[in-house]
Write a protein that holds these residues in place. Sequence first.
Motif, mmCIF file in Angstrom:
data_model
loop_
_atom_site.group_PDB
_atom_site.id
_atom_site.type_symbol
_atom_site.label_atom_id
_atom_site.label_comp_id
_atom_site.label_asym_id
_atom_site.label_seq_id
_atom_site.Cartn_x
_atom_site.Cartn_y
_atom_site.Cartn_z
ATOM 1 N N ARG A 94 4.277 -20.246 -3.085
ATOM 2 C CA ARG A 94 3.306 -19.237 -3.519
ATOM 3 C C ARG A 94 3.135 -18.166 -2.451
ATOM 4 N NH1 ARG A 94 -2.482 -19.445 -3.166
ATOM 5 N NH2 ARG A 94 -2.296 -21.563 -2.367
ATOM 6 N N PHE A 95 3.108 -18.571 -1.178
ATOM 7 C CA PHE A 95 2.930 -17.607 -0.095
ATOM 8 C C PHE A 95 4.111 -16.637 -0.029
ATOM 9 C CE2 PHE A 95 2.854 -16.048 4.278
ATOM 10 C CZ PHE A 95 1.509 -15.732 4.419
ATOM 11 N N PHE A 96 5.324 -17.168 -0.150
ATOM 12 C CA PHE A 96 6.499 -16.290 -0.112
ATOM 13 C C PHE A 96 6.516 -15.345 -1.308
ATOM 14 C CE2 PHE A 96 8.253 -19.030 3.199
ATOM 15 C CZ PHE A 96 8.886 -18.086 3.993
ATOM 16 N N CYS A 97 6.067 -15.820 -2.454
ATOM 17 C CA CYS A 97 5.955 -14.943 -3.627
ATOM 18 C C CYS A 97 5.018 -13.783 -3.325
ATOM 19 C CB CYS A 97 5.451 -15.745 -4.823
ATOM 20 S SG CYS A 97 4.906 -14.719 -6.216
ATOM 21 N N TYR A 98 3.858 -14.083 -2.740
ATOM 22 C CA TYR A 98 2.852 -13.054 -2.467
ATOM 23 C C TYR A 98 3.334 -12.023 -1.450
ATOM 24 C CZ TYR A 98 -0.765 -15.866 -4.858
ATOM 25 O OH TYR A 98 -1.510 -16.553 -5.768
ATOM 26 N N ILE A 99 3.922 -12.498 -0.328
ATOM 27 C CA ILE A 99 4.296 -11.524 0.709
ATOM 28 C C ILE A 99 5.460 -10.643 0.257
ATOM 29 C CG2 ILE A 99 3.356 -12.813 2.671
ATOM 30 C CD1 ILE A 99 6.142 -13.758 3.357
ATOM 31 N N SER A 100 6.335 -11.198 -0.581
ATOM 32 C CA SER A 100 7.419 -10.375 -1.112
ATOM 33 C C SER A 100 6.881 -9.351 -2.106
ATOM 34 C CB SER A 100 8.455 -11.282 -1.795
ATOM 35 O OG SER A 100 9.672 -10.606 -1.986
ATOM 36 N N LEU A 101 5.888 -9.766 -2.885
ATOM 37 C CA LEU A 101 5.235 -8.848 -3.814
ATOM 38 C C LEU A 101 4.484 -7.757 -3.053
ATOM 39 C CD1 LEU A 101 4.851 -8.513 -6.885
ATOM 40 C CD2 LEU A 101 2.731 -9.823 -6.670
ATOM 41 N N PHE A 102 3.930 -8.111 -1.902
ATOM 42 C CA PHE A 102 3.247 -7.151 -1.036
ATOM 43 C C PHE A 102 4.227 -6.065 -0.578
ATOM 44 C CE2 PHE A 102 -0.527 -7.473 2.131
ATOM 45 C CZ PHE A 102 -0.801 -6.134 1.948
ATOM 46 N N THR A 103 5.407 -6.488 -0.162
ATOM 47 C CA THR A 103 6.423 -5.543 0.295
ATOM 48 C C THR A 103 6.835 -4.598 -0.835
ATOM 49 O OG1 THR A 103 7.230 -7.212 1.851
ATOM 50 C CG2 THR A 103 8.675 -5.343 1.410
ATOM 51 N N PHE A 104 7.045 -5.163 -2.025
ATOM 52 C CA PHE A 104 7.383 -4.341 -3.202
ATOM 53 C C PHE A 104 6.305 -3.288 -3.455
ATOM 54 C CE2 PHE A 104 5.985 -4.051 -7.677
ATOM 55 C CZ PHE A 104 6.960 -3.191 -8.165
ATOM 56 N N SER A 105 5.048 -3.703 -3.387
ATOM 57 C CA SER A 105 3.930 -2.794 -3.676
ATOM 58 C C SER A 105 3.903 -1.633 -2.690
ATOM 59 C CB SER A 105 2.602 -3.558 -3.618
ATOM 60 O OG SER A 105 2.605 -4.640 -4.518
ATOM 61 N N MET A 106 4.115 -1.939 -1.408
ATOM 62 C CA MET A 106 4.087 -0.886 -0.394
ATOM 63 C C MET A 106 5.276 0.064 -0.551
ATOM 64 S SD MET A 106 2.193 0.231 2.021
ATOM 65 C CE MET A 106 2.285 1.407 3.366
ATOM 66 N N LEU A 107 6.413 -0.471 -0.928
ATOM 67 C CA LEU A 107 7.587 0.377 -1.131
ATOM 68 C C LEU A 107 7.377 1.318 -2.322
ATOM 69 C CD1 LEU A 107 10.421 -2.237 -0.474
ATOM 70 C CD2 LEU A 107 9.788 -0.318 0.981
ATOM 71 N N MET A 108 6.741 0.827 -3.374
ATOM 72 C CA MET A 108 6.429 1.695 -4.514
ATOM 73 C C MET A 108 5.484 2.821 -4.090
ATOM 74 S SD MET A 108 7.892 1.001 -7.428
ATOM 75 C CE MET A 108 6.832 1.482 -8.787
ATOM 76 N N LEU A 109 4.562 2.502 -3.200
ATOM 77 C CA LEU A 109 3.604 3.493 -2.722
ATOM 78 C C LEU A 109 4.286 4.586 -1.906
ATOM 79 C CD1 LEU A 109 0.123 2.575 -1.236
ATOM 80 C CD2 LEU A 109 1.503 4.364 -0.202
ATOM 81 N N VAL A 110 5.112 4.188 -0.944
ATOM 82 C CA VAL A 110 5.686 5.196 -0.041
ATOM 83 C C VAL A 110 6.791 6.008 -0.709
ATOM 84 C CG1 VAL A 110 5.091 3.862 2.014
ATOM 85 C CG2 VAL A 110 7.379 3.633 1.044
ATOM 86 N N MET A 111 7.405 5.475 -1.773
ATOM 87 C CA MET A 111 8.484 6.200 -2.439
ATOM 88 C C MET A 111 8.000 7.041 -3.614
ATOM 89 S SD MET A 111 11.600 3.403 -2.338
ATOM 90 C CE MET A 111 12.846 4.546 -2.934
ATOM 91 N N ALA A 112 6.710 6.978 -3.926
ATOM 92 C CA ALA A 112 6.173 7.681 -5.098
ATOM 93 C C ALA A 112 6.352 9.191 -4.982
ATOM 94 C CB ALA A 112 4.694 7.341 -5.272
#
Length: 654
Positions: free
Chosen positions: A120-138
Amino acid sequence: MSDSMEQIYLAIVLAPLFGAIIAGLFGKQIGRAGAHWVTNIGVAISFILSIVVFKHIVIDAAPSFNGTVYTWLVSEGIRFEIGFLVDRLTAIMLLVVTFVSLMVHIYTIGYMHDDPGYQRFFCYISLFTFSMLMLVMANNFMQLFFGWEAVGLVSYLLIGFWYKKETAIYANLKAFLVNRVGDFGFLLGIAAILMYFNSLDYAEVFQAAPTMTQLTMEIIPGSAWSVMTVICILLFIGAMGKSAQVPLHVWLPDSMEGPTPISALIHAATMVTAGIFMVARMSPMFELSETALSVVLVIGAITALFMGLLGIVQNDIKRVVAYSTLSQLGYMTVALGASAYAAGIFHLMTHAAFKALLFLGAGSVIIAMHHEQDITKMGGLKKYLPVTYWCMLIGSLALIGFPGFSGFFSKDAIIEAVHASTIPGAGFAYLCVLLGVFVTAFYSFRMFFLVFHTKERMDEHTRSHLHEPAKIVILPLIALAIPSVVAGYYIYPLLFGGYFGDAIVVSQQHDTLAKLGESYTGIFGFMAHGLLALPFWLAMAGLLSAWYLYEKRPDIPGMIKSRAAVIYNILIRKYGFDEFNDFFFAGGARGLGRLFWNIGDVKLIDGLIVNGTAKSVGWFSARIRHLQTGYLYHYAFAMIIGLVVLVVFFVNDL
């Protein structure tokens, strides 16, 4: 080449998302090893492709990419899209986010080894990275808001990861509520942009912004407000929540309740830097409002100094580093307010490396100390944890801005830029960031000496088991120590060499970095100037004060504490912000909720509508049933009465 680069941009974002989905939905099937392999490989792919993008955009000098990936809907001519803007600002943010995220992912394998929520922790931190990448590439405000809220959601899940721990649940609720306050302002800012610009696309909004400078609105009847100022301040309120600026900073120290890897990820490369990145991205708008810049400058200055002071009285190793994050975010915000956006992003980049190093180093100490976090129960760990010691020393020297380390170049550039600024509030900000240098050095080396030097204060059982953690924990520390030293040497292209091009816009009258660039004589000239400047001597004074008070004369801090009890109590109570927020936000929200529940749910819905209807039907039924007597002549009488009524109506109709 264009099509292949578009595929690379998509892969950078989707690789961590794919890893998160596999680890989250199929964690039991693939096991613990499968979960960390799939997420680590996903983030590693993003990092490698980010290097490719950096080479393509920066080294090969390819034009920026601004394109739509997917159109969600079109309403009255307004397009709501998923799209990417990949320019020089995006390129450097991609490197920072993916590199630090990868180091944290690798470190997590060792740190969370025995945790039952491993997958579950690895799922969350990978999802965190995805979210930040979507933000900076918007390339538009809708996608920016999606990434903005996504990092907030995942931070809520990660801060409260140990959901059976009361303090963790309190901390993630606090983070959620405080960020809702900031996000409300942020959403109003985006709504105002949509209202006045009729578009959510960055390029269209930035192009039209100069034509809106004379436009006003009336928030208070009879008082005209600049539309651009209102929009910029509303957007900055969002940044105050995400990047933990006073008074919306209270959630960040409590985020330490989550596991150490997420502390590093939140503080170094993802959530808290989102606000700094956003303001830099919005520079074409902020440059049109000196009032907004002044607000940014003053808020950042207050945060830089007064949050640093709180680090002096903290004894939890992670909280000391957390308050240093608050203070350093203040420095970045000051740079933005002084229109030195490049210096703010430069400090974001160097800070990401040395702050991740400090957090992961603190985690290494916590593992060795059997999850003891109180620095007053440590001491003398240098001989037990030599690699951690040297890595933490590098991180601490970078944090205080010691010449030759990355933090020296970025922090000194900010201080000099503020000194040269003419924006209202610059004098106050300069004083705050100067004093902040002494404070930063003092609390950083107070922690360092109490942990690694001074006499040993741990119990015998802990001492007998002290040793360096596994290599999987140590290797990310070494990898992060390298940019903590060398990242600052990229100062010339970033600050004075026009690295950002048109990704960041600075008006000529605000361009303090251009003034600094006129006297720039190279790396060693910058360092030589720094050795003679006031910030260096203030940092050395802070370091030596910490050494004297905690290494040579450990009796003095106790005397100061007793004689300055009033000041100590103010600092230990964090200026009363927690009590204020508990009363008005957390406590107030709960009280308001209870009031609405009592009036709305209990009395109105349950009492009047649900139970009231049932009671009315029961009362009416009880009266009606008396008509059912069972006597034939009663029914015959009722029929005659009914017939008479029908005849009367019939005669009236005729």
